[in-house]
Write a protein that holds these residues in place. Structure first.
Motif, PDB file in Angstrom:
ATOM      1  N   LYS A 142      23.644  45.640 -32.870  1.00 14.13           N
ATOM      2  CA  LYS A 142      24.525  45.740 -34.032  1.00 14.13           C
ATOM      3  C   LYS A 142      25.877  46.325 -33.668  1.00 14.13           C
ATOM      4  CE  LYS A 142      20.888  46.080 -37.432  1.00 14.13           C
ATOM      5  NZ  LYS A 142      20.188  46.940 -38.363  1.00 14.13           N
ATOM      6  N   SER A 143      25.903  47.266 -32.774  1.00 16.00           N
ATOM      7  CA  SER A 143      27.177  47.915 -32.452  1.00 16.00           C
ATOM      8  C   SER A 143      27.959  47.188 -31.362  1.00 16.00           C
ATOM      9  CB  SER A 143      26.923  49.372 -32.042  1.00 16.00           C
ATOM     10  OG  SER A 143      26.106  49.386 -30.889  1.00 16.00           O
ATOM     11  N   GLY A 144      27.464  46.017 -30.941  1.00 13.64           N
ATOM     12  CA  GLY A 144      28.186  45.217 -29.957  1.00 13.64           C
ATOM     13  C   GLY A 144      27.791  45.487 -28.513  1.00 13.64           C
ATOM     14  N   GLU A 145      26.900  46.498 -28.280  1.00 19.40           N
ATOM     15  CA  GLU A 145      26.512  46.772 -26.888  1.00 19.40           C
ATOM     16  C   GLU A 145      25.545  45.692 -26.411  1.00 19.40           C
ATOM     17  OE1 GLU A 145      23.281  48.873 -29.231  1.00 19.40           O
ATOM     18  OE2 GLU A 145      25.422  48.562 -29.463  1.00 19.40           O
ATOM     19  N   THR A 146      25.578  45.422 -25.123  1.00 21.63           N
ATOM     20  CA  THR A 146      24.704  44.416 -24.547  1.00 21.63           C
ATOM     21  C   THR A 146      23.369  45.051 -24.190  1.00 21.63           C
ATOM     22  OG1 THR A 146      26.604  43.261 -23.643  1.00 21.63           O
ATOM     23  CG2 THR A 146      24.483  42.750 -22.674  1.00 21.63           C
ATOM     24  N   LYS A 147      22.293  44.375 -24.592  1.00 18.70           N
ATOM     25  CA  LYS A 147      20.959  44.855 -24.247  1.00 18.70           C
ATOM     26  C   LYS A 147      20.363  43.903 -23.219  1.00 18.70           C
ATOM     27  CE  LYS A 147      19.663  47.025 -28.573  1.00 18.70           C
ATOM     28  NZ  LYS A 147      18.671  47.056 -29.648  1.00 18.70           N
ATOM     29  N   THR A 148      19.687  44.454 -22.248  1.00 16.33           N
ATOM     30  CA  THR A 148      19.008  43.603 -21.286  1.00 16.33           C
ATOM     31  C   THR A 148      17.535  43.549 -21.662  1.00 16.33           C
ATOM     32  OG1 THR A 148      18.645  45.478 -19.821  1.00 16.33           O
ATOM     33  CG2 THR A 148      20.589  44.109 -19.391  1.00 16.33           C
ATOM     34  N   ARG A 149      16.944  42.396 -21.455  1.00 14.79           N
ATOM     35  CA  ARG A 149      15.541  42.220 -21.779  1.00 14.79           C
ATOM     36  C   ARG A 149      14.706  43.004 -20.790  1.00 14.79           C
ATOM     37  NH1 ARG A 149      11.227  39.032 -20.380  1.00 14.79           N
ATOM     38  NH2 ARG A 149      12.350  37.968 -18.735  1.00 14.79           N
ATOM     39  N   ARG A 150      13.745  43.729 -21.307  1.00 15.63           N
ATOM     40  CA  ARG A 150      12.860  44.517 -20.458  1.00 15.63           C
ATOM     41  C   ARG A 150      11.848  43.572 -19.806  1.00 15.63           C
ATOM     42  NH1 ARG A 150      10.494  50.252 -21.572  1.00 15.63           N
ATOM     43  NH2 ARG A 150       8.848  50.256 -20.038  1.00 15.63           N
ATOM     44  N   LEU A 151      11.647  43.751 -18.502  1.00 13.60           N
ATOM     45  CA  LEU A 151      10.705  42.902 -17.780  1.00 13.60           C
ATOM     46  C   LEU A 151       9.272  43.261 -18.149  1.00 13.60           C
ATOM     47  CD1 LEU A 151      12.226  42.933 -14.173  1.00 13.60           C
ATOM     48  CD2 LEU A 151      12.507  41.185 -15.925  1.00 13.60           C
ATOM     49  N   SER A 152       8.421  42.241 -18.219  1.00 15.65           N
ATOM     50  CA  SER A 152       7.000  42.499 -18.417  1.00 15.65           C
ATOM     51  C   SER A 152       6.459  43.135 -17.136  1.00 15.65           C
ATOM     52  CB  SER A 152       6.246  41.195 -18.696  1.00 15.65           C
ATOM     53  OG  SER A 152       6.203  40.403 -17.523  1.00 15.65           O
ATOM     54  N   LYS A 153       5.262  43.676 -17.213  1.00 21.05           N
ATOM     55  CA  LYS A 153       4.663  44.315 -16.038  1.00 21.05           C
ATOM     56  C   LYS A 153       4.535  43.313 -14.881  1.00 21.05           C
ATOM     57  CE  LYS A 153       1.115  47.466 -14.648  1.00 21.05           C
ATOM     58  NZ  LYS A 153       0.459  48.665 -15.058  1.00 21.05           N
ATOM     59  N   ALA A 154       4.100  42.093 -15.204  1.00 19.95           N
ATOM     60  CA  ALA A 154       3.950  41.059 -14.170  1.00 19.95           C
ATOM     61  C   ALA A 154       5.305  40.674 -13.572  1.00 19.95           C
ATOM     62  CB  ALA A 154       3.248  39.827 -14.735  1.00 19.95           C
ATOM     63  N   GLU A 155       6.324  40.532 -14.427  1.00 22.06           N
ATOM     64  CA  GLU A 155       7.667  40.193 -13.941  1.00 22.06           C
ATOM     65  C   GLU A 155       8.227  41.310 -13.070  1.00 22.06           C
ATOM     66  OE1 GLU A 155       9.393  37.419 -17.589  1.00 22.06           O
ATOM     67  OE2 GLU A 155       9.404  39.606 -17.804  1.00 22.06           O
ATOM     68  N   ARG A 156       8.013  42.553 -13.474  1.00 22.56           N
ATOM     69  CA  ARG A 156       8.493  43.695 -12.692  1.00 22.56           C
ATOM     70  C   ARG A 156       7.807  43.721 -11.332  1.00 22.56           C
ATOM     71  NH1 ARG A 156      12.873  46.065 -12.863  1.00 22.56           N
ATOM     72  NH2 ARG A 156      12.659  46.772 -14.997  1.00 22.56           N
ATOM     73  N   ARG A 157       6.489  43.507 -11.320  1.00 23.61           N
ATOM     74  CA  ARG A 157       5.744  43.502 -10.055  1.00 23.61           C
ATOM     75  C   ARG A 157       6.285  42.418  -9.128  1.00 23.61           C
ATOM     76  NH1 ARG A 157       1.143  46.065  -9.115  1.00 23.61           N
ATOM     77  NH2 ARG A 157      -0.198  45.411  -7.414  1.00 23.61           N
ATOM     78  N   HIS A 158       6.532  41.241  -9.701  1.00 20.84           N
ATOM     79  CA  HIS A 158       7.079  40.133  -8.914  1.00 20.84           C
ATOM     80  C   HIS A 158       8.459  40.511  -8.349  1.00 20.84           C
ATOM     81  CE1 HIS A 158       7.492  35.974  -7.638  1.00 20.84           C
ATOM     82  NE2 HIS A 158       8.707  35.988  -8.137  1.00 20.84           N
ATOM     83  N   GLN A 159       9.302  41.125  -9.185  1.00 22.93           N
ATOM     84  CA  GLN A 159      10.624  41.563  -8.746  1.00 22.93           C
ATOM     85  C   GLN A 159      10.497  42.573  -7.607  1.00 22.93           C
ATOM     86  OE1 GLN A 159      12.305  44.728 -10.737  1.00 22.93           O
ATOM     87  NE2 GLN A 159      14.372  44.449  -9.936  1.00 22.93           N
ATOM     88  N   LEU A 160       9.568  43.510  -7.744  1.00 22.34           N
ATOM     89  CA  LEU A 160       9.396  44.532  -6.710  1.00 22.34           C
ATOM     90  C   LEU A 160       8.907  43.924  -5.400  1.00 22.34           C
ATOM     91  CD1 LEU A 160       7.906  47.436  -8.862  1.00 22.34           C
ATOM     92  CD2 LEU A 160      10.209  47.290  -7.869  1.00 22.34           C
ATOM     93  N   LEU A 161       8.002  42.963  -5.472  1.00 18.29           N
ATOM     94  CA  LEU A 161       7.521  42.311  -4.246  1.00 18.29           C
ATOM     95  C   LEU A 161       8.644  41.501  -3.593  1.00 18.29           C
ATOM     96  CD1 LEU A 161       3.917  41.280  -5.319  1.00 18.29           C
ATOM     97  CD2 LEU A 161       4.544  43.019  -3.626  1.00 18.29           C
ATOM     98  N   ASP A 162       9.470  40.844  -4.404  1.00 15.73           N
ATOM     99  CA  ASP A 162      10.625  40.120  -3.852  1.00 15.73           C
ATOM    100  C   ASP A 162      11.595  41.084  -3.164  1.00 15.73           C
ATOM    101  OD1 ASP A 162       9.730  37.646  -4.685  1.00 15.73           O
ATOM    102  OD2 ASP A 162      11.072  37.505  -6.411  1.00 15.73           O
ATOM    103  N   THR A 163      11.829  42.228  -3.805  1.00 17.15           N
ATOM    104  CA  THR A 163      12.713  43.235  -3.206  1.00 17.15           C
ATOM    105  C   THR A 163      12.104  43.782  -1.919  1.00 17.15           C
ATOM    106  OG1 THR A 163      13.550  43.813  -5.410  1.00 17.15           O
ATOM    107  CG2 THR A 163      13.934  45.413  -3.646  1.00 17.15           C
TER     108      THR A 163
END
Length: 197
Positions: A4-25
C-alpha cells in the motif's frame, strides 16, 4: 509486488525453494572456492540469508555435504536415465551410450562430485549414502544391459558393480587430466562389452 505504501515486497521462498537455492549456492561455492570453503556460515553469507536459516535446513556441515552429494548424483542419474530410455539400440550402441553418458556426467560436474566426496571422506554417513547411490546405479545398469545379456540377473548385477567401479576410476582419471572424456568413454564402453561376454 507493491504494498500500500509503494514499497516493493519480495516473495518469500518456500522451504523447498530455499533448500534448492542453498544447494545451488553451495555448488557454486565448491566450484569457485573448493569444498573446504563450504561451511554453513559461508553458505548463509553467499545466499544472503541469516545463519540460523542455513542451520535450519542442514543442521551440520556434514549434512550439507551429503545433501549436495545426493543432489549432484540425482542430476547425473537423471541424465543417464534420459539418455538410455530413448530409442531401441543394439548391444554395442547401448554400451557406447551408457559409457559416454556416465563419463559425461562427471565431466559436466567440473569435479564438484569428487571434491564433495573427498570432503566427506571417512565419514560413516558418506559410506552409507555412497552405497545407496551405488545400488541405484547397479539396478539401472542391470536393467539397461539385461536385454543384451544371457547372464543370470544376480551375476549381471555383480558384473555391473565391477563395471561401475571401473567407470568411477576412469571418471576420476579424467577429472585429474590423465585422459580425455572421449578416451574414458571409449575405454568404459569396451569394458562394458567385454564384461558381459
Amino acid at each position: 509486488m507493491q504494498g500500500k505504501s509503494g514499497e516493493t515486497k519480495t516473495r518469500r521462498l518456500s522451504k523447498a525453494e530455499r533448500r534448492h537455492q542453498l544447494l545451488d549456492t553451495a555448488i557454486t561455492i565448491v566450484r569457485e572456492e573448493g569444498a573446504d570453503s563450504l561451511t554453513l556460515g559461508h553458505l548463509a553469507k553467499r545466499a544472503g540469508i541469516s545463519k540460523p536459516v542455513a542451520y535450519e535446513h542442514f543442521g551440520t556441515r556434514s549434512t550439507l555435504l551429503i545433501e549436495l552429494y545426493r543432489s549432484i548424483d540425482a542430476e547425473q542419474a537423471n541424465a543417464l536415465r534420459a539418455a538410455l530410455t530413448t530409442g531401441e539400440r543394439g548391444f554395442a550402441e547401448t554400451a557406447d551410450v551408457l559409457a559416454s553418458t556416465y563419463i559425461h556426467c562427471y565431466a559436466d560436474t567440473s569435479g564438484e562430485w569428487h571434491a564433495v566426496g573427498a570432503a566427506l571422506a571417512g565419514s560413516e554417513e558418506k559410506e552409507a549414502v555412497y552405497q545407496e547411490l551405488l545400488d541405484g546405479y547397479v539396478q539401472l545398469f542391470a536393467a539397461v544391459l539385461k536385454p543384451h545379456s544371457a547372464l543370470p540377473l544376480e551375476t549381471l548385477k555383480q558384473r555391473c558393480i565391477g563395471l561401475i567401479g571401473a567407470g568411477e576410476a576412469l571418471s576420476s582419471a579424467m577429472v585429474r587430466g590423465k585422459c580425455s572424456e572421449a578416451e574414458a568413454a571409449q575405454t568404459f564402453a569396451a569394458l562394458i562389452q567385454s564384461g558381459l561376454r
